[in-house]
Enzyme design. Structure first.
Site, short mmCIF file in Angstrom:
data_model
loop_
_atom_site.label_atom_id
_atom_site.label_comp_id
_atom_site.label_asym_id
_atom_site.label_seq_id
_atom_site.Cartn_x
_atom_site.Cartn_y
_atom_site.Cartn_z
N ASP A 65 2.71 9.70 4.58
CA ASP A 65 1.90 10.77 5.18
C ASP A 65 2.67 11.28 6.39
OD1 ASP A 65 -0.31 12.40 6.06
OD2 ASP A 65 -1.67 11.00 5.06
N PRO A 112 4.05 11.44 10.17
CA PRO A 112 4.39 10.28 11.00
C PRO A 112 3.23 9.76 11.85
CG PRO A 112 6.20 11.84 11.02
CD PRO A 112 5.09 12.50 10.26
N LEU A 118 0.81 -1.23 0.00
CA LEU A 118 0.00 0.00 0.00
C LEU A 118 0.84 1.27 0.00
CD1 LEU A 118 -2.88 -1.02 2.46
CD2 LEU A 118 -2.80 -1.23 -0.03
N LYS A 119 2.15 1.14 0.14
CA LYS A 119 3.10 2.26 -0.01
C LYS A 119 2.66 3.52 0.74
CE LYS A 119 4.63 0.88 -4.67
NZ LYS A 119 3.64 -0.12 -5.07
N ARG A 145 2.63 -11.08 -14.06
CA ARG A 145 2.12 -11.67 -15.29
C ARG A 145 2.79 -12.96 -15.76
NH1 ARG A 145 2.28 -5.87 -17.83
NH2 ARG A 145 3.87 -5.83 -16.18
O1 C5P Z 1 3.33 -8.46 -13.94
P1 C5P Z 1 4.66 -8.06 -13.37
O2 C5P Z 1 5.58 -9.25 -13.08
O3 C5P Z 1 5.35 -6.99 -14.18
O4 C5P Z 1 4.28 -7.45 -11.95
C1 C5P Z 1 5.22 -6.86 -11.10
C2 C5P Z 1 4.54 -6.34 -9.87
O5 C5P Z 1 5.50 -5.59 -9.11
C3 C5P Z 1 3.38 -5.39 -10.12
O6 C5P Z 1 2.45 -5.54 -9.03
C4 C5P Z 1 4.03 -4.02 -10.07
O7 C5P Z 1 3.14 -3.02 -9.68
C5 C5P Z 1 5.09 -4.25 -8.99
N1 C5P Z 1 6.23 -3.33 -9.06
C6 C5P Z 1 7.04 -3.22 -10.18
N2 C5P Z 1 8.10 -2.33 -10.17
C7 C5P Z 1 8.35 -1.60 -9.08
C8 C5P Z 1 7.56 -1.70 -7.95
C9 C5P Z 1 6.49 -2.60 -7.98
O8 C5P Z 1 6.83 -3.89 -11.17
N3 C5P Z 1 9.39 -0.79 -9.08
#
Ligand code: C5P
Length: 232
Positions: A64, A66, A60-61, A211
């Site tokens: 905001d 502290p 959820l990153k 994916r």
């Molecule tokens: O489908 P894929 O393998 O590209 O998914 C990678 C996951 O990691 C996704 O949920 C994406 O939002 C997340 N992510 C990313 N790169 C980042 C941070 C998070 O691909 N720097």
């Protein structure tokens, strides 16, 4: 901390998510739940996935003041997730407050990792929009060091940065790395990728794979291939 493959469950609904998870009859993969699914379905989906026996990285990153982050982290900690995250850009005091909020009365807490600079942010936008005038690779390392200083457990980073993060912050500082593709697979929108075997080689602690597993013809087989290449 053992190495593990985390499946990014980037689905829009509960139904799609459970249809996907039902494909795993022999194992209970570690899953990442992101903003889309959490905002659509709320904490109930976290509880249900946990009840089914999966470990959860709740992505959820938070970013905001502290006090707000501390209180929000206490709520997430009660959901019994395994990994939470926040933006290191929120500063060291924000990260320290987050850890405080996350820590339960018995002293246990989920792991807490930081996003340094998003991989969608490039040098140009960092300079023009964020007004940060340093090479982005140095900014990423500085933010990783801030996370370490605040007492966090690690960072989300590109597999290409994992080696350097371990050099600067220690081998027990976790690197959680997305951008993983099979050697014979589609890149999709990811530009700088590594195979699970390469990610293992450079010392990633967890790979986050979406994916290549979720869109595979046989997701369970693709997951097992990832585990074979990265963990075994
Ligand atoms: O489908 P894929 O393998 O590209 O998914 C990678 C996951 O990691 C996704 O949920 C994406 O939002 C997340 N992510 C990313 N790169 C980042 C941070 C998070 O691909 N720097």
């Amino acid at each position: 901390m053992g190495k593990d493959v985390i499946i990014a469950c980037d689905f829009a609904s509960v139904q799609q998510t459970f249809d996907f998870l039902d494909l795993f009859t022999e194992e209970k993969p570690f899953v990442k739940i992101g903003m889309e699914l959490f905002y659509a379905e709320g904490p109930a989906i976290v509880r249900e996935i946990k009840r089914r026996g999966h470990k959860i990285f709740l992505d959820l990153k938070l970013h905001d003041i502290p006090n707000t982050v501390k209180k929000s982290m206490a709520v997430l900690s009660n959901l019994d997730v395994d990994i939470c995250n926040l933006h290191a850009a929120g500063t060291v005091p924000m990260m320290e407050a987050a850890l405080e909020g996350l820590t339960r009365q018995d002293g246990t807490r989920p792991l807490l990792i930081a996003v340094t600079q998003l991989t969608s942010t490039d040098q140009q936008h960092m300079e023009d929009d964020l007004w940060i005038h340093a090479p982005i690779a140095d900014v990423v390392m500085h933010y990783a060091e801030n996370a370490k200083k605040a007492g966090l457990d690690g960072v989300v980073c590109s597999p290409l940065e994992a080696l350097k993060v371990h050099e600067r912050c220690g081998s027990d500082f976790l690197t959680v790395t997305p951008g993983v593709r099979f050697a014979d697979g589609e890149l999709g929108d990811q530009k700088r990728v590594m195979t699970p075997a390469q990610a293992k080689e450079i010392g990633s602690d967890y790979i986050v794979v979406g994916r290549p597993i979720t869109a595979a013809e046989d997701p369970a087989a693709a997951f097992r291939r990832c585990v074979r290449e990265f963990v075994d």
